[in-house]
Design a protein around this motif. Structure first.
Motif, PDB file in Angstrom:
ATOM      1  N   SER A 142       0.795  -1.174  -0.096  1.00  6.07           N
ATOM      2  CA  SER A 142      -0.022  -0.137   0.001  1.00  6.07           C
ATOM      3  C   SER A 142       0.874   1.353  -0.003  1.00  6.07           C
ATOM      4  N   LEU A 143       1.930   1.290   0.666  1.00  8.04           N
ATOM      5  CA  LEU A 143       2.861   2.465   0.725  1.00  8.04           C
ATOM      6  C   LEU A 143       3.538   2.764  -0.656  1.00  8.04           C
ATOM      7  N   ALA A 144       3.882   1.631  -1.362  1.00  9.17           N
ATOM      8  CA  ALA A 144       4.368   1.744  -2.797  1.00  9.17           C
ATOM      9  C   ALA A 144       3.364   2.457  -3.750  1.00  9.17           C
ATOM     10  N   LEU A 145       1.904   1.904  -3.466  1.00 14.85           N
ATOM     11  CA  LEU A 145       0.870   2.613  -4.186  1.00 14.85           C
ATOM     12  C   LEU A 145       0.573   4.262  -4.028  1.00 14.85           C
ATOM     13  N   LYS A 146       0.976   4.667  -2.612  1.00 14.92           N
ATOM     14  CA  LYS A 146       0.759   5.895  -2.192  1.00 14.92           C
ATOM     15  C   LYS A 146       1.954   6.689  -2.548  1.00 14.92           C
ATOM     16  N   TYR A 147       3.267   6.343  -2.531  1.00 14.48           N
ATOM     17  CA  TYR A 147       4.271   7.153  -2.499  1.00 14.48           C
ATOM     18  C   TYR A 147       5.484   6.662  -3.364  1.00 14.48           C
ATOM     19  N   GLN A 148       4.994   6.080  -4.664  1.00 15.89           N
ATOM     20  CA  GLN A 148       5.706   5.342  -5.686  1.00 15.89           C
ATOM     21  C   GLN A 148       6.844   6.194  -5.940  1.00 15.89           C
ATOM     22  N   SER A 149       6.567   7.417  -6.194  1.00 19.89           N
ATOM     23  CA  SER A 149       7.862   8.434  -6.601  1.00 19.89           C
ATOM     24  C   SER A 149       8.987   8.528  -5.683  1.00 19.89           C
ATOM     25  N   GLN A 150       8.712   8.091  -4.286  1.00 21.11           N
ATOM     26  CA  GLN A 150       9.714   8.288  -3.473  1.00 21.11           C
ATOM     27  C   GLN A 150      10.479   7.035  -3.323  1.00 21.11           C
ATOM     28  N   LEU A 151       9.961   5.869  -3.941  1.00 18.82           N
ATOM     29  CA  LEU A 151      10.584   4.549  -3.700  1.00 18.82           C
ATOM     30  C   LEU A 151      11.471   4.252  -4.769  1.00 18.82           C
ATOM     31  N   ARG A 152      12.746   3.660  -4.572  1.00 16.96           N
ATOM     32  CA  ARG A 152      13.589   2.963  -5.603  1.00 16.96           C
ATOM     33  C   ARG A 152      13.152   1.571  -5.927  1.00 16.96           C
ATOM     34  N   GLY A 153      12.589   1.024  -5.200  1.00 22.77           N
ATOM     35  CA  GLY A 153      12.356  -0.575  -5.358  1.00 22.77           C
ATOM     36  C   GLY A 153      11.551  -1.070  -4.238  1.00 22.77           C
ATOM     37  N   LEU A 154      11.109  -2.198  -4.519  1.00 19.84           N
ATOM     38  CA  LEU A 154       9.936  -3.101  -3.279  1.00 19.84           C
ATOM     39  C   LEU A 154      10.463  -4.346  -3.459  1.00 19.84           C
ATOM     40  N   ALA A 155      10.829  -4.936  -2.195  1.00 24.70           N
ATOM     41  CA  ALA A 155      10.959  -6.349  -2.072  1.00 24.70           C
ATOM     42  C   ALA A 155       9.752  -6.967  -0.889  1.00 24.70           C
ATOM     43  N   LEU A 156       9.253  -7.964  -1.348  1.00 19.90           N
ATOM     44  CA  LEU A 156       8.091  -8.612  -0.521  1.00 19.90           C
ATOM     45  C   LEU A 156       8.316 -10.020  -0.134  1.00 19.90           C
ATOM     46  N   LEU A 157       8.375 -10.472   0.977  1.00 16.69           N
ATOM     47  CA  LEU A 157       8.593 -11.748   1.272  1.00 16.69           C
ATOM     48  C   LEU A 157       7.640 -12.513   2.007  1.00 16.69           C
ATOM     49  N   ASP A 158       7.072 -13.655   1.257  1.00 20.75           N
ATOM     50  CA  ASP A 158       6.007 -14.533   1.732  1.00 20.75           C
ATOM     51  C   ASP A 158       4.790 -13.823   2.326  1.00 20.75           C
ATOM     52  N   ALA A 159       3.936 -13.268   1.506  1.00 19.06           N
ATOM     53  CA  ALA A 159       2.564 -12.558   2.065  1.00 19.06           C
ATOM     54  C   ALA A 159       1.555 -12.789   1.390  1.00 19.06           C
ATOM     55  N   GLY A 160       0.625 -12.919   1.906  1.00 17.34           N
ATOM     56  CA  GLY A 160      -0.670 -13.005   1.430  1.00 17.34           C
ATOM     57  C   GLY A 160      -1.220 -11.567   1.424  1.00 17.34           C
ATOM     58  N   ILE A 161      -1.189 -10.679   0.501  1.00 23.32           N
ATOM     59  CA  ILE A 161      -1.657  -9.139   0.688  1.00 23.32           C
ATOM     60  C   ILE A 161      -3.128  -9.068   0.248  1.00 23.32           C
TER      61      ILE A 161
END
Length: 310
Positions: free
Chosen positions: A130-149
């Protein structure tokens, strides 16, 4: 880990009766994150790319303790306790992941970081997506580990096949009003210990002291309520994710880290419908708690991901 009897009373700590473990080379900070005081542990190279780490249920920032020193050789490393987790405040707020994401992002900015790589596991990954959707321009990349979102990789229904149901049965249980509190208050250690023992590939991954640490966090004032609130607000999180995804996709690099015996067999595949650049790895002989079970493999995967364009 510190002896609970000698736990330091750090200024600004809102959960002072909970033992506070130290990690060599890292310092504790508390910041005002848009009205919620959040706990952060930071170290590494302050002038290098920032990597923000989020843990999930039933853990705290301590889940990353084996990964953080390896990352600190090359990056500015920040592990943050979510609201209601560890030594962060346990406010009576909405725990939908978009609301929590705003507080986490505010904490990162309060630490003087403007752009960063975001890495998260379990419920931490709910918040990170959700943070990546809200603040995408301030993230350089996203890594997610074993999660049912919620609304993304989380199934709509809990499976009834016993071979699968043990992995997700607690989602429905946590939604029931009042009953979990009635059954779990005073038995947090038994409950937390079940997850840490059963959902790892090797049942001796966590020792008694680690189980006590995480159970104490859940049992501390407001901890159980907050832990359950993430699940109870999951439907709201899913709706907000759907609304956001109707307007955009994830354009930043995304890494899905799965495990051979985890909850989501292929994180990358489950994320590709919403991400332009999703790649993935599978850590062999690992259960759900990948950073604890194979920290070296996680550190290498994250380093390769972050430095891919170097």
């Amino acid at each position: 880990m510190n002896d609970p009897a000698s736990a330091p009373r750090v200024s600004g700590n809102p959960v002072r009766d909970l033992p506070l473990p130290d990690l060599t080379g890292f310092t504790h900070r508390w910041v005002d994150a848009d009205g919620v005081r959040l706990h952060a542990v930071q170290g590494g190279q302050p002038d290098s790319p920032a990597v923000v780490l989020l843990a999930g249920f039933p853990q705290t920032w301590w889940a990353w303790r084996k990964v953080m020193p390896d990352l600190a050789d090359r990056f500015h490393v920040i592990a943050i306790d979510l609201p209601g987790q560890g030594h962060s405040e346990r406010p009576d707020i909405s725990y939908d992941t978009h609301t929590v994401a705003a507080h986490v992002h505010a904490a990162v900015e309060a630490l003087g970081v403007s752009t960063y790589w975001l890495v998260a596991h379990d419920i931490g990954a709910w918040v990170a997506f959700s943070l990546a959707l809200k603040y995408q321009s301030q993230l350089r990349g996203l890594a997610l580990l074993d999660a049912g979102i919620p609304g993304v990789t989380l199934p709509d229904a809990v499976p009834t096949d016993p071979e699968q149901a043990w992995k997700t049965w607690h989602f429905a249980f946590h939604l029931v009003p009042d009953l979990p509190e009635t059954l779990l208050t005073g038995r947090e250690r038994e409950y937390v210990g079940w997850f840490l023992k059963v959902k790892t590939r090797s049942s001796d991954t966590f020792d008694d002291a680690e189980i006590e640490h995480y159970a104490a966090s859940v049992a501390a004032d407001g901890g159980l309520r907050a832990s359950l609130a993430y699940y109870r607000d999951a439907a709201r999180s899913a709706r907000k994710n759907h609304d956001a995804l109707e307007q955009q996709r994830l354009r930043l690099p995304v890494l899905g880290i799965s495990s051979s015996h985890g909850s989501i067999p292929d994180m990358a595949a489950s994320l590709r419908p919403w991400a332009d650049h999703a790649t993935g790895i599978v850590v062999p002989e690992a259960g759900h708690f990948i950073p604890d079970e194979h920290p070296g493999a996680v550190a290498v995967a994250l380093t390769d991901f972050i430095t891919a364009d170097d």
